[in-house]
Motif scaffolding. Structure first.
Motif, short mmCIF file in Angstrom:
data_model
loop_
_atom_site.label_atom_id
_atom_site.label_comp_id
_atom_site.label_asym_id
_atom_site.label_seq_id
_atom_site.Cartn_x
_atom_site.Cartn_y
_atom_site.Cartn_z
N GLY A 233 -6.69 -1.78 -21.47
CA GLY A 233 -7.10 -2.18 -20.14
C GLY A 233 -6.26 -3.35 -19.68
O GLY A 233 -5.70 -4.09 -20.49
N GLU A 234 -6.17 -3.55 -18.37
CA GLU A 234 -5.30 -4.60 -17.84
C GLU A 234 -5.71 -5.99 -18.34
O GLU A 234 -4.86 -6.77 -18.78
N LYS A 235 -7.00 -6.30 -18.31
CA LYS A 235 -7.46 -7.63 -18.72
C LYS A 235 -7.19 -7.87 -20.20
O LYS A 235 -6.74 -8.95 -20.59
N GLU A 236 -7.48 -6.87 -21.03
CA GLU A 236 -7.25 -7.02 -22.48
C GLU A 236 -5.77 -7.20 -22.78
O GLU A 236 -5.39 -7.99 -23.65
N TYR A 237 -4.93 -6.46 -22.06
CA TYR A 237 -3.49 -6.57 -22.29
C TYR A 237 -2.98 -7.96 -21.92
O TYR A 237 -2.18 -8.56 -22.66
N ILE A 238 -3.43 -8.48 -20.79
CA ILE A 238 -2.99 -9.81 -20.36
C ILE A 238 -3.45 -10.88 -21.35
O ILE A 238 -2.71 -11.81 -21.68
N LYS A 239 -4.68 -10.72 -21.86
CA LYS A 239 -5.21 -11.69 -22.83
C LYS A 239 -4.64 -11.48 -24.23
O LYS A 239 -4.82 -12.32 -25.12
N LYS A 240 -3.98 -10.33 -24.44
CA LYS A 240 -3.43 -9.95 -25.75
C LYS A 240 -4.54 -9.87 -26.81
O LYS A 240 -4.35 -10.24 -27.97
N LYS A 241 -5.68 -9.37 -26.37
CA LYS A 241 -6.81 -9.21 -27.28
C LYS A 241 -7.47 -7.86 -27.03
O LYS A 241 -7.49 -7.37 -25.92
N GLY A 242 -8.03 -7.30 -28.09
CA GLY A 242 -8.74 -6.04 -27.97
C GLY A 242 -9.36 -5.69 -29.31
O GLY A 242 -8.76 -5.92 -30.35
N LYS A 243 -10.55 -5.10 -29.26
CA LYS A 243 -11.28 -4.83 -30.51
C LYS A 243 -10.60 -3.78 -31.37
O LYS A 243 -10.86 -3.70 -32.57
N TRP A 244 -9.70 -2.98 -30.77
CA TRP A 244 -9.09 -1.89 -31.52
C TRP A 244 -7.75 -2.25 -32.16
O TRP A 244 -7.28 -1.55 -33.05
N LEU A 245 -7.09 -3.30 -31.69
CA LEU A 245 -5.72 -3.57 -32.13
C LEU A 245 -5.61 -3.78 -33.64
O LEU A 245 -4.74 -3.20 -34.30
N ILE A 246 -6.49 -4.61 -34.20
CA ILE A 246 -6.44 -4.86 -35.64
C ILE A 246 -6.78 -3.59 -36.42
O ILE A 246 -6.14 -3.27 -37.43
N LYS A 247 -7.76 -2.84 -35.92
CA LYS A 247 -8.15 -1.59 -36.59
C LYS A 247 -7.01 -0.58 -36.60
O LYS A 247 -6.77 0.10 -37.61
N ILE A 248 -6.28 -0.51 -35.48
CA ILE A 248 -5.14 0.42 -35.40
C ILE A 248 -4.03 -0.02 -36.34
O ILE A 248 -3.42 0.81 -37.03
#
Length: 328
Positions: A233-248
């Motif tokens: 999502g745009e907000k998550e990308y700008i913040k460079k955070k997301g619940k899935w990134l570490i899992k991926i």
């Protein structure tokens, strides 16, 4: 007269899985509604349907995009030629795959044949939640989606190999050791099928040059190099955070060590495309950037391609060649 020295055998260069040539393509692959067509629209600055329902893309859309390179831009600025020809990446937007595609579900066999026509894969993983964008399985789970994609590719490869093992097996039974090429091909296909049945993709396994020669006659779906694109999502990308990134990242470290993983936001890229006059200001204010150039460059590399320049007053051109190509 002293005996002649035996000529030392020239060391054989390693072979690589895949089609030989420079007219190679990379396909955008994923389950329905993960952002493939939106990404393709932004990448190629085209307008193709990107509606919110499965199988919006039926026939693959194909385009090409210039590979960004500051060296090429500098040469063009310096020589100011009337003709400027960059290197290009050919990209194919392929219809969404669903579980059971190898047996004809969804667009099934058509989808898989379109992948077969490509030489590398952009594997699109959706990690954004949006109630207005449905998911074919009801909820967002990029790990499940990725498992679905590559399980279907393995099943199709197993089906293909089973048919061809029978054909080549007849030649081996008739010719025996007289036809060494057929015997090598037969044994290699048997080995590949067993690995696929064990859940291993062909590209992740170790092969000898002779085995690669045999495999390159068939260009199996799971032999193609893969780049994982994480659509945030745009907000998550700008913040460079997301619940899935570490899992991926953990998933890829376990299942595809060393794989290239590139986060981006289809929503952000669409915003920049729709409002080019304010794009630079928006990026600066939000301290973020587009990742399209990074995706293009890595896609080009995944195809095993590189280029060199010729320059002059009339033309600056990037000539595409395969990596490891020897000079004439």
């Amino acid at each position: 007269m002293p005996p002649k020295k035996k000529e030392e055998k020239e060391e054989q260069s390693p072979l690589y899985l895949g089609r030989f040539g420079t007219s190679l393509k990379i396909g955008i692959v994923g389950v329905p509604n993960v952002g493939k067509s939106t990404f393709f629209n932004c990448l190629c600055k085209q307008s193709i349907p990107a509606e919110n329902f499965p199988f919006c893309t039926i026939d693959p859309n194909e385009s090409r995009v210039a590979v960004p390179d500051a060296r090429f831009d500098w040469l063009c600025d310096h020589f100011k030629p009337p003709s400027k020809i960059p290197a290009y990446l050919s990209v194919v937007d392929i219809a969404g795959l669903v579980r059971g595609a190898s047996e004809g579900e969804g667009l099934g066999n058509a989808f898989l044949s379109h992948i077969g026509g490509c030489d590398a894969i952009f594997s699109m993983m959706r990690v954004f939640d949006d109630p207005d964008v449905t998911h074919v399985d009801g909820d967002v789970d990029p790990l499940r989606d990725t498992d679905t994609i590559f399980a279907e590719l393995r099943l199709k490869d197993i089906e293909y190999l089973t048919n061809n093992i029978e054909k080549v097996g007849k030649v081996v039974a008739r010719m025996g050791d007289k036809d060494k090429a057929a015997k090598n091909e037969y044994e290699t296909m048997l080995k590949a099928r067993e690995l696929l049945k064990d859940g291993k993709d062909v590209r992740k396994c170790t092969w000898s040059n002779k085995e690669i020669e045999a495999l390159n006659k068939h260009l199996l779906l799971t032999s193609k190099p893969v780049i994982y694109l994480i659509n945030m999502g745009e907000k998550e990308y700008i913040k460079k955070k997301g619940k899935w990134l570490i899992k991926i990242k953990q998933y890829l470290d376990e299942n595809d060590p060393g794989a290239t993983m590139i986060p981006f936001s289809g929503a952000l890229e669409q915003r920049l495309l729709d409002d080019p006059d304010n794009a630079k200001t928006f990026l600066e204010e939000n301290k973020t950037q587009s990742n399209l150039n990074k995706i293009i460059v890595n896609g080009f590399k995944a195809l095993g391609l590189q280029y060199f320049f010729t320059v002059g007053a009339d033309e600056v051109r990037a000539w595409t060649i395969q990596k490891h190509t020897k000079a004439p």
